[in-house]
Design an enzyme around this catalytic site. Structure first.
Site, PDB file in Angstrom:
ATOM      1  CG  HIS A  61    -112.593  42.182  42.225  1.00 39.94           C
ATOM      2  ND1 HIS A  61    -111.943  43.084  41.401  1.00 39.94           N
ATOM      3  CD2 HIS A  61    -111.662  41.721  43.076  1.00 39.94           C
ATOM      4  CE1 HIS A  61    -110.656  43.140  41.758  1.00 39.94           C
ATOM      5  NE2 HIS A  61    -110.456  42.334  42.766  1.00 39.94           N
ATOM      6  CE1 TYR A 123    -111.099  41.350  36.343  1.00 41.70           C
ATOM      7  CE2 TYR A 123    -110.476  42.541  38.335  1.00 41.70           C
ATOM      8  CZ  TYR A 123    -110.833  41.365  37.707  1.00 41.70           C
ATOM      9  OH  TYR A 123    -110.933  40.205  38.423  1.00 41.70           O
ATOM     10  NE  ARG A 210    -101.003  38.554  37.539  1.00 43.02           N
ATOM     11  CZ  ARG A 210    -101.649  38.698  38.699  1.00 43.02           C
ATOM     12  NH1 ARG A 210    -101.011  39.077  39.772  1.00 43.02           N
ATOM     13  NH2 ARG A 210    -102.952  38.442  38.782  1.00 43.02           N
ATOM     14  CG  HIS A 234    -105.033  43.321  42.735  1.00 39.14           C
ATOM     15  ND1 HIS A 234    -105.689  43.117  41.524  1.00 39.14           N
ATOM     16  CD2 HIS A 234    -106.003  43.267  43.678  1.00 39.14           C
ATOM     17  CE1 HIS A 234    -106.977  42.940  41.732  1.00 39.14           C
ATOM     18  NE2 HIS A 234    -107.203  43.035  43.030  1.00 39.14           N
ATOM     19  CD  GLU A 237    -104.514  37.988  46.100  1.00 38.34           C
ATOM     20  OE1 GLU A 237    -104.515  38.634  45.027  1.00 38.34           O
ATOM     21  OE2 GLU A 237    -105.535  37.445  46.564  1.00 38.34           O
ATOM     22  CG  HIS A 271    -104.313  41.246  48.219  1.00 44.92           C
ATOM     23  ND1 HIS A 271    -105.428  40.852  48.912  1.00 44.92           N
ATOM     24  CD2 HIS A 271    -104.688  41.288  46.900  1.00 44.92           C
ATOM     25  CE1 HIS A 271    -106.420  40.630  48.075  1.00 44.92           C
ATOM     26  NE2 HIS A 271    -106.001  40.896  46.850  1.00 44.92           N
ATOM     27  CG  ASP A 322    -110.502  40.462  46.945  1.00 39.05           C
ATOM     28  OD1 ASP A 322    -110.877  40.598  45.771  1.00 39.05           O
ATOM     29  OD2 ASP A 322    -109.370  40.022  47.238  1.00 39.05           O
TER      30      ASP A 322
END
Lengths: 451, 451
Positions: A61, A123, A210, A234, A237, A271, A322
């Site tokens: 990111h 994102y 989620r 993801h 994690e 992860h 990351d």
């Protein structure tokens, strides 16, 4: 069109072992034409240090480079979720120009850290108010320009982020920049690929179980399968995320994914910290990959990945930096092994899991192999036909002094300060070195961002 | 006699926080005459980066620098004890001249890693056949010369090693170089102190409870108390050692030590990895210190120290690089915090244990404070009267770019590659930089050692 070029290295890491007096021929298209141990130096540029293949940084990111070092103060209980609140403060403010300056500095640092390709789990789609930019690629192109300016390869992964949690109707206000639809992220990936820029491709990402509802997940996965793109997500994690998934779906995240998505070798699970042996077995059967992010997982207090349960059974994995608290591949590999040793109270876990030999060799080979899966293209080795990515280590590094050539990789990974990267090439071209102008633009962006 | 000198730094770490525009006055005897925030630069040498106090490296086996990177291959079960067998191979071969070359390189690396004092837990007393050298200080003086050549401060700790395990009659053949008596190691410490060399002092060490019988321990401890020397001892590093102690004495190692030795603030317990809350409480009541060696404890698969149970209750601790797989203080502090985060699944453990604020600040302050106890002299801060030890960080390090001055320490510890050390001073004098001649001598020693 470039002409063919050739290099000659005293030693180079070829097919999982050191080869010596290696001639490295680069074709005009930037791929390896031939790798010749005990080769001739005639007409070749002689490199003055050991040569390693370039490593894929499978999870980035870029904007989080702006908070490296800025979340290390706390009071009371401090964990992943309080970190995320602070991370969102940067996410909410950053402009396209700031992102470009930050990513340019980051990518130069990643090249200096031994990486030649970066997978951007991206994102930050909308403007600071959560409105679509006039150009949906506004933020993406900031990353593309940063990659072009530095020469690093880029796999852009436009990321679907639709809701704040399992069963939630939508996003929190502080997630407004992330909003997208299956159609919008697929279109971004198509648009990037349509540009046909050298060293730049696109795949797709789903932020997490989620954040994406099952229907949207299926839609994106189907389109990615048709297009042959890598898919990143993801997963597992944090323990809380596992518990939320259990509460909502009655299944653990990977368990659910195995039942509801057609996983295959294009899938990269980022992860996968909290797993069961059954989940790992299912992932292996599907030939999916895991992206391990050792420094970030340590920094965020995620926990320790079951490396022997995965790599020891032939599971494919890659590494990612990351949140970019660490920007050097060797340190990631070292930390991966050390997290295992500390919790298992044994040594050379990677060697034990692999069947003996050099831990560093198993770690490097794993990261090279998995990197191709993450980037969706054949990278990760000094091999004819692959892209000519490599770095030259500083032969004079203290950690390499007096080392027998066969132990150089062991020292590169386990004796620190890490041997530096003297030069790095991507597709046969020299990658940008760190320089003052880039760093000054980065510093200005930081000051504006945190003013 | 040197004249007074003065430096001026844009920011310096004074009494646990950043001070700005700091004038640093060094007296002719190499101690700080005055530290003046918001001071004048008149007549001072202007330093171009942030200034940190020098850190004490509280645990070193210099000769083990020769095996850094050479024990990272394994097959089958590999652990601390198989590592020790390999380490002994170096211990058995090394000559005084090789030790000097290795230690000189190591100490230059430690200076470059932010350390200004090193405590040598020294047990290579005899020649390769196990016979006493004509000069009992033969090997010790190799370390002294290395310290003098580089300028680093040295606390030599002649180490008593008498037997191969609890209840054993003597040493194994491959431990023959370690043999000593209470009288012989006490005499070594006295002889070193009698030399009155600048920046060099001696204390004493007991290798471990398994290696020293109770009577000898009492004799050495008594003499050290009379002399006011620091006492170091390896303790509870490995679970097997705890179990052996339980089997032999019916008590855990620290438990036994608390009952049988008069611990006080001069005692430094190295590792203390496997403890109970009661043991830590006893150590705290005695005002003893713990020496944590994060990189070595990770590399050897020792386990994770109970940092919150110790530092969170005011326990005194220092850091050591021990086997020297890592030779940089900031990486040790980072790894200490990361081992806690990984196993506790929270963030900013040091800040939480300390009561809030910057984790890096708590870590640095802890290491500075404990360093004085380990070296047996007041070191560890920019404070009038203390020895003028400091390092200047590279202001242009990528990890410091764009950092607000108040966050510089957070970035130094947690954003890597670590900011380098541009210059280091010990007792006001410039420490040796790494240079090619030293490294070449080290490489020659390595080649001879491993031929």
């Amino acid at each position: 069109m470039r002409a063919d070029t050739a290099y000659f290295a005293p030693q180079a890491w070829v097919d999982g072992a050191w080869a010596f007096d290696v001639r490295l021929d680069v074709a005009a298209d930037g791929t390896w034409r031939a790798i010749t141990p005990q080769g001739s130096a005639r007409g070749a540029t002689v490199l003055d240090g050991p040569v390693l293949p370039g490593i894929v940084n499978a999870h980035s990111h870029a904007f989080q480079r702006a908070i490296a070092g800025l979340t290390e103060q706390g009071s009371g209980t401090d964990d992943f979720w309080s970190w995320r609140d602070r991370m969102y403060r940067a996410a909410l403010r950053i402009t396209p120009a700031q992102l470009e300056a930050i990513a340019t500095q980051l990518y130069a640092e990643l090249l200096a850290g031994g990486y030649t390709q970066v997978c951007e789990f991206h994102y930050l789609h909308n403007d600071v108010d959560g409105r679509a930019y006039a150009d949906p690629l506004e933020m993406s192109l900031a990353l593309v320009r940063a990659a072009q300016a530095t020469g690093i390869g880029l796999t852009l992964l436009p990321t679907l982020y639709m809701r704040s949690g399992f069963g939630a109707a939508g996003l929190r206000d502080d997630q407004r920049r992330f909003a997208g639809t299956p159609a919008s992220v697929l279109r971004m990936a198509e648009s990037i690929n349509a540009l046909r820029l050298p060293r730049i491709n696109a795949g797709i990402a789903l932020h997490s179980l989620r954040a994406v509802d099952p229907g949207a997940l299926a839609e994106v996965a189907q389109a990615a399968k048709a297009a042959g793109w890598p898919v990143h997500i993801h997963i597992a994690e944090q323990v809380q995320e596992v518990n939320d998934c259990l509460a909502h779906h009655g299944q653990r995240p990977i368990e659910w994914l195995l039942d509801h998505a057609s996983l295959d070798a294009r899938w990269n699970l980022v992860h996968a910290t909290h797993t069961t042996p059954q989940e790992l077995q299912g992932l292996r059967a599907a030939a999916a990959s895991v992206v391990i992010c050792p420094s970030t997982e340590a920094n965020l207090g995620d926990g320790v990945f079951d490396y022997p349960g995965w790599a020891g059974q032939g599971g494919c994995w890659s590494i990612g930096s990351d949140s970019h608290v660490t920007r050097r591949a060797t340190e990631e590999l070292r930390l991966l092994e050390y997290s295992q040793r500390l919790t298992r109270r044994q040594r050379n876990i990677a060697a034990q899991a692999g069947g003996g030999g050099s831990s560093a060799a198993w770690l490097l080979q794993g990261a090279l192999h998995g990197g191709s899966a993450a980037a969706g293209q054949p990278l990760g080795g000094l091999r004819a036909g692959q892209r000519a990515d490599f770095c030259v280590l500083e032969a004079q590094a203290p950690s390499l002094a007096g080392m027998a050539p066969v132990h150089v990789l062991d020292a590169v990974v386990f004796s620190s300060p890490d041997a530096g990267v003297a030069a790095v090439h991507v597709a046969g071209l020299a990658g940008a070195a760190l320089h003052a102008r880039t760093q000054s633009a980065f510093a200005s962006a930081m000051q504006a961002l945190w003013a």
